[in-house]
Design an enzyme around this catalytic site. Structure first.
Site, PDB file in Angstrom:
ATOM      1  N   TYR A 245       1.532   2.720   6.312  1.00  0.00           N
ATOM      2  CA  TYR A 245       0.547   2.822   5.220  1.00  0.00           C
ATOM      3  C   TYR A 245      -0.661   3.634   5.682  1.00  0.00           C
ATOM      4  O   TYR A 245      -1.100   4.578   5.021  1.00  0.00           O
ATOM      5  CB  TYR A 245       0.107   1.419   4.761  1.00  0.00           C
ATOM      6  CG  TYR A 245      -1.143   1.440   3.917  1.00  0.00           C
ATOM      7  CD1 TYR A 245      -1.105   1.892   2.597  1.00  0.00           C
ATOM      8  CD2 TYR A 245      -2.388   1.051   4.433  1.00  0.00           C
ATOM      9  CE1 TYR A 245      -2.256   1.939   1.822  1.00  0.00           C
ATOM     10  CE2 TYR A 245      -3.540   1.100   3.676  1.00  0.00           C
ATOM     11  CZ  TYR A 245      -3.472   1.544   2.366  1.00  0.00           C
ATOM     12  OH  TYR A 245      -4.626   1.603   1.606  1.00  0.00           O
TER      13      TYR A 245
ATOM     14  N   SER B 101      -8.967   4.973   3.123  1.00  0.00           N
ATOM     15  CA  SER B 101      -9.239   3.635   3.645  1.00  0.00           C
ATOM     16  C   SER B 101      -9.873   3.731   5.034  1.00  0.00           C
ATOM     17  O   SER B 101      -9.574   4.659   5.803  1.00  0.00           O
ATOM     18  CB  SER B 101      -7.909   2.888   3.749  1.00  0.00           C
ATOM     19  OG  SER B 101      -8.039   1.743   4.545  1.00  0.00           O
TER      20      SER B 101
ATOM     21  N   LYS C   9      -2.430   7.537   4.540  1.00  0.00           N
ATOM     22  CA  LYS C   9      -3.820   7.876   4.176  1.00  0.00           C
ATOM     23  C   LYS C   9      -4.314   9.039   5.032  1.00  0.00           C
ATOM     24  O   LYS C   9      -4.949   9.980   4.542  1.00  0.00           O
ATOM     25  CB  LYS C   9      -4.730   6.652   4.366  1.00  0.00           C
ATOM     26  CG  LYS C   9      -4.458   5.531   3.359  1.00  0.00           C
ATOM     27  CD  LYS C   9      -4.758   5.971   1.937  1.00  0.00           C
ATOM     28  CE  LYS C   9      -4.340   4.964   0.902  1.00  0.00           C
ATOM     29  NZ  LYS C   9      -4.276   5.487  -0.458  1.00  0.00           N
TER      30      LYS C   9
HETATM   31  P1  NAD Z   1      -2.874  -1.422  -6.793  1.00  0.00           P
HETATM   32  O1  NAD Z   1      -1.514  -1.586  -6.222  1.00  0.00           O
HETATM   33  O2  NAD Z   1      -3.449  -2.549  -7.565  1.00  0.00           O
HETATM   34  O3  NAD Z   1      -2.947  -0.102  -7.681  1.00  0.00           O
HETATM   35  C1  NAD Z   1      -2.189   1.046  -7.412  1.00  0.00           C
HETATM   36  C2  NAD Z   1      -1.569   1.497  -8.722  1.00  0.00           C
HETATM   37  O4  NAD Z   1      -0.783   2.671  -8.478  1.00  0.00           O
HETATM   38  C3  NAD Z   1      -0.641   0.454  -9.350  1.00  0.00           C
HETATM   39  O5  NAD Z   1      -0.980   0.265 -10.706  1.00  0.00           O
HETATM   40  C4  NAD Z   1       0.756   1.053  -9.185  1.00  0.00           C
HETATM   41  O6  NAD Z   1       1.627   0.669 -10.232  1.00  0.00           O
HETATM   42  C5  NAD Z   1       0.442   2.548  -9.200  1.00  0.00           C
HETATM   43  N1  NAD Z   1       1.437   3.382  -8.506  1.00  0.00           N
HETATM   44  C6  NAD Z   1       1.942   3.216  -7.263  1.00  0.00           C
HETATM   45  N2  NAD Z   1       2.798   4.203  -6.982  1.00  0.00           N
HETATM   46  C7  NAD Z   1       2.836   5.017  -8.066  1.00  0.00           C
HETATM   47  C8  NAD Z   1       3.531   6.207  -8.390  1.00  0.00           C
HETATM   48  N3  NAD Z   1       4.394   6.756  -7.528  1.00  0.00           N
HETATM   49  N4  NAD Z   1       3.316   6.786  -9.582  1.00  0.00           N
HETATM   50  C9  NAD Z   1       2.454   6.228 -10.480  1.00  0.00           C
HETATM   51  N5  NAD Z   1       1.774   5.105 -10.236  1.00  0.00           N
HETATM   52  C10 NAD Z   1       1.950   4.503  -9.039  1.00  0.00           C
HETATM   53  O7  NAD Z   1      -3.844  -1.039  -5.569  1.00  0.00           O
HETATM   54  P2  NAD Z   1      -5.434  -0.948  -5.525  1.00  0.00           P
HETATM   55  O8  NAD Z   1      -5.928  -2.046  -4.663  1.00  0.00           O
HETATM   56  O9  NAD Z   1      -5.987  -0.773  -6.871  1.00  0.00           O
HETATM   57  O10 NAD Z   1      -5.595   0.395  -4.674  1.00  0.00           O
HETATM   58  C11 NAD Z   1      -5.820   1.654  -5.279  1.00  0.00           C
HETATM   59  C12 NAD Z   1      -5.876   2.723  -4.206  1.00  0.00           C
HETATM   60  O11 NAD Z   1      -6.895   2.398  -3.268  1.00  0.00           O
HETATM   61  C13 NAD Z   1      -4.587   2.834  -3.393  1.00  0.00           C
HETATM   62  O12 NAD Z   1      -4.360   4.200  -3.100  1.00  0.00           O
HETATM   63  C14 NAD Z   1      -4.895   2.062  -2.129  1.00  0.00           C
HETATM   64  O13 NAD Z   1      -4.129   2.490  -1.033  1.00  0.00           O
HETATM   65  C15 NAD Z   1      -6.374   2.389  -1.951  1.00  0.00           C
HETATM   66  N6  NAD Z   1      -7.078   1.387  -1.143  1.00  0.00           N
HETATM   67  C16 NAD Z   1      -7.065   0.083  -1.531  1.00  0.00           C
HETATM   68  C17 NAD Z   1      -7.704  -0.874  -0.753  1.00  0.00           C
HETATM   69  C18 NAD Z   1      -7.698  -2.321  -1.152  1.00  0.00           C
HETATM   70  O14 NAD Z   1      -8.073  -3.165  -0.340  1.00  0.00           O
HETATM   71  N7  NAD Z   1      -7.315  -2.693  -2.350  1.00  0.00           N
HETATM   72  C19 NAD Z   1      -8.365  -0.481   0.426  1.00  0.00           C
HETATM   73  C20 NAD Z   1      -8.373   0.870   0.778  1.00  0.00           C
HETATM   74  C21 NAD Z   1      -7.719   1.799  -0.020  1.00  0.00           C
HETATM   75  C1  UD1 Z   2      -5.974  -5.011   5.593  1.00  0.00           C
HETATM   76  C2  UD1 Z   2      -5.022  -3.967   6.138  1.00  0.00           C
HETATM   77  C3  UD1 Z   2      -5.678  -2.600   6.033  1.00  0.00           C
HETATM   78  C4  UD1 Z   2      -6.091  -2.314   4.589  1.00  0.00           C
HETATM   79  C5  UD1 Z   2      -7.038  -3.442   4.123  1.00  0.00           C
HETATM   80  C6  UD1 Z   2      -7.467  -3.302   2.709  1.00  0.00           C
HETATM   81  C7  UD1 Z   2      -3.645  -5.123   7.820  1.00  0.00           C
HETATM   82  C8  UD1 Z   2      -3.337  -5.255   9.280  1.00  0.00           C
HETATM   83  N1  UD1 Z   2      -4.678  -4.288   7.508  1.00  0.00           N
HETATM   84  O1  UD1 Z   2      -7.127  -4.960   6.368  1.00  0.00           O
HETATM   85  O2  UD1 Z   2      -4.802  -1.590   6.476  1.00  0.00           O
HETATM   86  O3  UD1 Z   2      -6.773  -1.075   4.480  1.00  0.00           O
HETATM   87  O4  UD1 Z   2      -6.327  -4.698   4.263  1.00  0.00           O
HETATM   88  O5  UD1 Z   2      -6.376  -3.422   1.843  1.00  0.00           O
HETATM   89  O6  UD1 Z   2      -2.992  -5.713   6.972  1.00  0.00           O
HETATM   90  N2  UD1 Z   2      -7.249 -12.988   7.212  1.00  0.00           N
HETATM   91  C9  UD1 Z   2      -6.938 -14.315   7.489  1.00  0.00           C
HETATM   92  N3  UD1 Z   2      -6.003 -14.947   6.723  1.00  0.00           N
HETATM   93  C10 UD1 Z   2      -5.368 -14.322   5.663  1.00  0.00           C
HETATM   94  C11 UD1 Z   2      -5.696 -12.960   5.384  1.00  0.00           C
HETATM   95  C12 UD1 Z   2      -6.632 -12.338   6.187  1.00  0.00           C
HETATM   96  O7  UD1 Z   2      -7.475 -14.911   8.422  1.00  0.00           O
HETATM   97  O8  UD1 Z   2      -4.522 -14.943   5.005  1.00  0.00           O
HETATM   98  C13 UD1 Z   2      -8.305 -12.315   8.018  1.00  0.00           C
HETATM   99  C14 UD1 Z   2      -7.814 -11.071   8.758  1.00  0.00           C
HETATM  100  O9  UD1 Z   2      -7.352 -11.405  10.044  1.00  0.00           O
HETATM  101  C15 UD1 Z   2      -9.111 -10.227   8.787  1.00  0.00           C
HETATM  102  C16 UD1 Z   2      -9.832 -10.617   7.482  1.00  0.00           C
HETATM  103  O10 UD1 Z   2      -9.284 -11.876   7.112  1.00  0.00           O
HETATM  104  O11 UD1 Z   2      -9.929 -10.615   9.862  1.00  0.00           O
HETATM  105  C17 UD1 Z   2      -9.608  -9.616   6.357  1.00  0.00           C
HETATM  106  O12 UD1 Z   2      -8.211  -9.417   6.179  1.00  0.00           O
HETATM  107  P1  UD1 Z   2      -7.623  -8.487   5.000  1.00  0.00           P
HETATM  108  O13 UD1 Z   2      -8.205  -8.894   3.707  1.00  0.00           O
HETATM  109  O14 UD1 Z   2      -6.137  -8.496   5.115  1.00  0.00           O
HETATM  110  O15 UD1 Z   2      -8.194  -7.027   5.324  1.00  0.00           O
HETATM  111  P2  UD1 Z   2      -8.080  -6.141   6.660  1.00  0.00           P
HETATM  112  O16 UD1 Z   2      -7.514  -6.887   7.788  1.00  0.00           O
HETATM  113  O17 UD1 Z   2      -9.405  -5.514   6.881  1.00  0.00           O
END
Ligand code: NAD
Ligand code: UD1
Length: 337
Positions: free
Chosen positions: A148, A123, A152
C-alpha cells in the site's frame, strides 16, 4: 467542474459535501468497491445540492475518456484507491493494479483532454520510520514496508516526473497523517468493511457494543506512556485543506507537496480516554504484541501548509471524538441500516 474520484468513500464523501457547499459542480467517479451510494445520497440531502455520479473504475480508460469528453473538467481530486495495509501485503498485485495502474490511466486520460490540475491523496506512510520529529516535507521518503505504502510513493514519483516533463501541469500531493472523525451532522462518517484496521473506528465499535474490547498494540514504545503516538486530524479539517490546495494550484503551476496534520501527537491511551469522555462509555482494552510494521511516533510539521495555503487544522481532539461518537451511535451498522 471538478472530477472527484473515490467520492463515495470516507474522506471523499466529506470532500464532496465541502465542494457542493462551496458551489463547485462535481462529477464523482467511484466503483463502490469499498463504499455505498447511500453516502452520496446523504451528502446531497445535507447540502441540498446534486452531483453527477458515475459508477465506474479509474482503470477503465473508456469510462474516463467519456467523462472528460462529456464534462468540462477543470481539475481532478484523486481519492480512489484501496487502503488496507494488511490486505495489500496479501494481494500486492491487486494494489499495484488498482492504485498505480488506476492512477496511470487517470493521468493518461487527463493528458489526452488537457486537464492538467490534480490533487492527490497521499499518506505520511511515505516517510517510513522518520529520523526526526515533527516530520516536515523536507524529510526524505523511505522505501515503504508494505505494498500500500509503495503505491503512494510510486504515484507521487509519477506525478513529479509528469510535471518535470511538462511544467504546465499543477499537482498537489497531500500527505495525510491520521484522518478521523465525521461531519458534525452525524449523517456521514467512516464505515469500514469487517474488522476495522484503524484505531478510532475500532474504539467506536467497542463503545457501541459491536466488539468486546480494544487490543492495544504494544505498551513499551519509547513514548510517554509506551503506546504509539500519531497525529490525528479531523476529516473536515482535512477536506478544507484540499480546497486550499486546489485554490493554490489553480494559480501556481508545478509540483507541490504538503503535509496535512495538526502538528500534535496523541498516544493510543490518550485516545481511549478522550473517547470515553466524549461518549460517556467505558472502553475495555488489553495490551497485546506490537503490530508488524508499526512505528513509535509520527506527527507532522504542518507549517508549510499554514504558510503557503493559509490553512491549519482547527478542530480539537474533543471535536474528533464527539463527531465520531455521533456518527457511530446514530449509525451503528454504518450505511446499511
Ligand atoms: P475509502 O476506501 O473510504 O474510499 C476510497 C474510495 O475509492 C471508495 O469509495 C472506493 O469504492 C473507491 N475506489 C477504490 N478503487 C477504485 C477504482 N479502481 N475505481 C473507482 N473507485 C475506486 O478510503 P478513504 O479513507 O476515504 O481514503 C481516500 C484516499 O485517501 C485513498 O487514496 C487513501 O489511500 C488515502 N488515505 C487515506 C487515509 C486514511 O486513514 N483514511 C490516510 C492516508 C491516505
Ligand atoms: C495505519 C497504516 C498506515 C496508514 C494509516 C492511515 C499500518 C501498519 N499502517 O497507520 O499505512 O497510512 O493507518 O490509514 O497499518 N492501534 C491499536 N489497536 C488497534 C488499532 C491501532 O493499538 O486496534 C494503534 C497502532 O498501533 C498505532 C495507533 O493505534 O499506534 C494508530 O493506528 P492506526 O489507526 O492503524 O494508524 P497508523 O498505525 O498510523
Amino acid at each position: 467542474m471538478i472530477l472527484l474520484t473515490g467520492g463515495a468513500g470516507y474522506i471523499g464523501s466529506h470532500m464532496l459535501l465541502k465542494l457542493l457547499e462551496s458551489n463547485h459542480k462535481v462529477v464523482v467517479l467511484d466503483n463502490l468497491l469499498n463504499s455505498s451510494y447511500e453516502s452520496i445520497k446523504r451528502v446531497e440531502a445535507l447540502s441540498n445540492k446534486q452531483c453527477i455520479f458515475v459508477e465506474g473504475n479509474i482503470r477503465d480508460s473508456e469510462c474516463l475518456n467519456s467523462i472528460f469528453n462529456k464534462y468540462n473538467i477543470d481539475a481532478v481530486l484523486h481519492f480512489a484507491g484501496l487502503k488496507a495495509v494488511g490486505e495489500s501485503t496479501e494481494k500486492p498485485l491487486l494494489y499495484f493494479d488498482n492504485n498505480i495502474s488506476g492512477s496511470l490511466q487517470l493521468l493518461m486520460s487527463m493528458q489526452k483532454y488537457s486537464v492538467k490540475k490534480i490533487v492527490f491523496s497521499s499518506s505520511a506512510t511515505v516517510y517510513g520510520d522518520p529520523d526526526e520529529l515533527p516530520i516536515s516535507e523536507e524529510c526524505p521518503m523511505s522505501m515503504p514496508t508494505n505494498p500500500y505504502g509503495y503505491t503512494k510513493m510510486a504515484v507521487e514519483q509519477m506525478l513529479m516526473q509528469v510535471v518535470e516533463s511538462d511544467p504546465t501541469w499543477s499537482v498537489a500531493t497531500l500527505r495525510y497523517f491520521n484522518p478521523v472523525g465525521a461531519h458534525d451532522s452525524g449523517m456521514i462518517g467512516e464505515d469500514p468493511n469487517g474488522t476495522p484496521n484503524n484505531l478510532l473506528p475500532y474504539i467506536a465499535q467497542v463503545a457501541v457494543g459491536k466488539r468486546d474490547k480494544l487490543f492495544v498494540y504494544g505498551n513499551d514504545y519509547a513514548t510517554y506512556d509506551g503506546t504509539g503516538i500519531r497525529d490525528y486530524i479531523h476529516v473536515m479539517d482535512l477536506v478544507e485543506g484540499h480546497l486550499s490546495a486546489l485554490d493554490y494550484i489553480v494559480n501556481n503551476l508545478g509540483y507541490h507537496v504538503w503535509n496535512l496534520g495538526t502538528g500534535s501527537g496523541h498516544s493510543v491511551l490518550d485516545m481511549v480516554k478522550a473517547f470515553e469522555k466524549a461518549s460517556n462509555t467505558n472502553i475495555p482494552y488489553q495490551i497485546v504484541e506490537k503490530r508488524a510494521g508499526d512505528i513509535a511516533s509520527c506527527y507532522a510539521d504542518a507549517t508549510k501548509a499554514h504558510q503557503q495555503l493559509n490553512w491549519f487544522a482547527q478542530r480539537s481532539i474533543e471535536d474528533m471524538m464527539e463527531d465520531t461518537w455521533r456518527w457511530q451511535s446514530k449509525n451503528p451498522d454504518g450505511y446499511t441500516n
